[in-house]
Design a protein around this motif. Structure first.
Motif, PDB file in Angstrom:
ATOM      1  N   ASP A 243      -4.309   1.109 -13.573  1.00 14.71           N
ATOM      2  CA  ASP A 243      -3.442   0.066 -12.702  1.00 14.71           C
ATOM      3  C   ASP A 243      -2.148   0.710 -12.258  1.00 14.71           C
TER       4      ASP A 243
ATOM      5  N   HIS B 127      -1.683   0.973  -9.443  1.00 16.73           N
ATOM      6  CA  HIS B 127      -1.338   0.058  -8.159  1.00 16.73           C
ATOM      7  C   HIS B 127      -0.162   0.433  -7.293  1.00 16.73           C
TER       8      HIS B 127
ATOM      9  N   ASP C 145      -8.113   0.772 -10.153  1.00 16.41           N
ATOM     10  CA  ASP C 145      -6.797   0.076  -9.754  1.00 16.41           C
ATOM     11  C   ASP C 145      -5.533   1.041  -9.190  1.00 16.41           C
TER      12      ASP C 145
ATOM     13  N   HIS D 224      -9.380  -3.526  -7.041  1.00 12.25           N
ATOM     14  CA  HIS D 224      -8.253  -3.560  -6.026  1.00 12.25           C
ATOM     15  C   HIS D 224      -8.543  -2.445  -4.977  1.00 12.25           C
TER      16      HIS D 224
ATOM     17  N   HIS E 162     -12.966   0.829 -15.503  1.00 15.53           N
ATOM     18  CA  HIS E 162     -11.647  -0.091 -15.298  1.00 15.53           C
ATOM     19  C   HIS E 162     -12.034  -1.258 -15.688  1.00 15.53           C
TER      20      HIS E 162
ATOM     21  N   HIS F 278      -7.556  -2.880 -16.072  1.00 11.86           N
ATOM     22  CA  HIS F 278      -7.842  -4.058 -15.416  1.00 11.86           C
ATOM     23  C   HIS F 278      -7.060  -5.238 -16.159  1.00 11.86           C
TER      24      HIS F 278
ATOM     25  N   HIS G 246      -4.115  -6.479 -17.360  1.00  9.07           N
ATOM     26  CA  HIS G 246      -2.738  -6.110 -17.381  1.00  9.07           C
ATOM     27  C   HIS G 246      -2.056  -6.701 -18.443  1.00  9.07           C
TER      28      HIS G 246
END
Ligand SMILES: [Fe+2]
Ligand SMILES: [Fe+2]
Lengths: 82, 246
Positions: free
Chosen positions: B14, B16, B44, B75, B167, B207, B209
């Motif tokens: 993540d 991102h 992610d 994502h 994930h 995944h 958070h």
């Protein structure tokens, strides 16, 4: 008047689905005509965009953007699995 | 000082990255070769799964001095460009797993890594089943197919240590902190069941958070949620088989 729960759900949906944000973990609370956003993001740009998207989804409410910007720190201590 | 036979796995999920994050994460990876033998990235990688974001991620991970293994997250699927993003990452030297496995030579040890994005469905007793509408059956069948692929890949792989990279979460414990109502969208016990059947030394996922870092499968395999917001640091390092410790 629309129930605040539905407005909050709409704001949350907007932040998740809007191409500018796609942020799923933000908490939305509505008290009277006040809209509160809480949660953590990795940069100030994302916080501003979330405020913008939330405002557009509920322009009648007064927005309090309390989202925190959290930078990832230095890698810490190892964990030994044995 | 770590002992030579230690296998040090750096892990994060993540991250991102968006187009305005160019160069920001790379800085945090400086010196990683002194801390770890391999970097695993648990999906992610992007915000919206666009090609531009995929390129940012590929550039951040390109040419690291240690091997990098990654899976994609939900994502990274958002713009229907998951195959293109995976291709971009592979061109940058990243091994991208898609319900299959790879073996990495770490010094004198062989590390097997199996995994993919994973999927949801929920946890034993409170989960969806293959019954009723086509949409629900497809949802559950997708997770089942993934779990089955991992089981096969784990059984086939020849390595001294085996790590599963996902994930979605295989267990509930590492979701603690997330609202229980959304657990079925965060993972599935079918993933844990498959890994428990085939055996592994560690499962990494992201995944969730707001979840928690540490948990364990019913079969006793350690699970770590390495989502960046959970770790609060650039990456975690897990040491396998550290006889004698430090
Ligand atoms: Fe994520
Ligand atoms: Fe995710």
């Amino acid at each position: 008047m629309e129930a605040p729960q539905y407005v909050a759900a709409r704001v949350q949906q907007a932040m998740a689905e809007d191409g500018r944000t796609h942020e799923l973990g933000i908490r939305v609370d509505i008290r009277g005509d006040q809209l509160f956003l809480r949660g953590q993001v990795s940069g100030p740009g994302q916080r501003e965009r979330l405020g913008q998207v939330a405002h557009e989804a509920a322009p009648e409410l007064h927005l309090h953007n309390e989202i925190q910007v959290v930078e990832a720190g230095e890698p810490g201590e190892d964990e030994h699995l044995d | 000082m770590s002992i030579l036979t230690d296998l040090r796995i750096a892990a994060v999920g993540d991250i991102h990255l968006g187009e305005d994050d160019r160069g920001r994460y790379r800085k945090k990876l400086e010196g990683i070769e002194d801390r770890a033998d391999v970097l695993m990235v648990a999906g992610d990688l992007t915000r919206h799964g666009t090609m531009e974001e995929g390129q940012v991620v590929a550039d951040e991970l390109r040419g690291l001095p240690i091997p990098v293994v990654a899976v994609l997250g939900n994502h990274d699927y958002h713009s229907d460009l998951q195959y293109e993003i995976a291709g971009e990452l592979r061109d940058a030297g990243v091994v991208v797993l898609d319900d299959d496995g790879t073996v990495i030579q770490c010094g004198d040890r062989k590390l097997g890594v199996v995994g993919g994005k994973g999927f949801g469905g929920g946890f034993a007793g409170k989960c969806a089943s293959e019954f009723g509408e086509r949409e629900i059956k497809n949802f559950v069948a997708h997770t089942r197919y993934i779990a089955e692929s991992w089981k096969v890949a784990l059984k086939e792989i020849v390595a001294e240590e085996r790590v599963v990279l996902s994930h979605y979460s295989p267990i509930k414990e590492t979701l603690e902190g997330e609202p229980p109502e959304i657990y079925p969208f965060l993972g599935s016990y079918l993933l844990a069941e498959a890994v428990d059947t085939a055996g592994a030394d560690l499962i990494l996922h992201g995944h969730a958070h707001k979840g928690s870092e540490k948990g364990m499968t019913p079969g006793g395999i350690r699970v770590r949620n390495v989502a960046l917001p959970v770790l609060g640091r650039a990456y975690a390092v897990y040491c396998l088989d550290c006889e004698g410790g430090l």
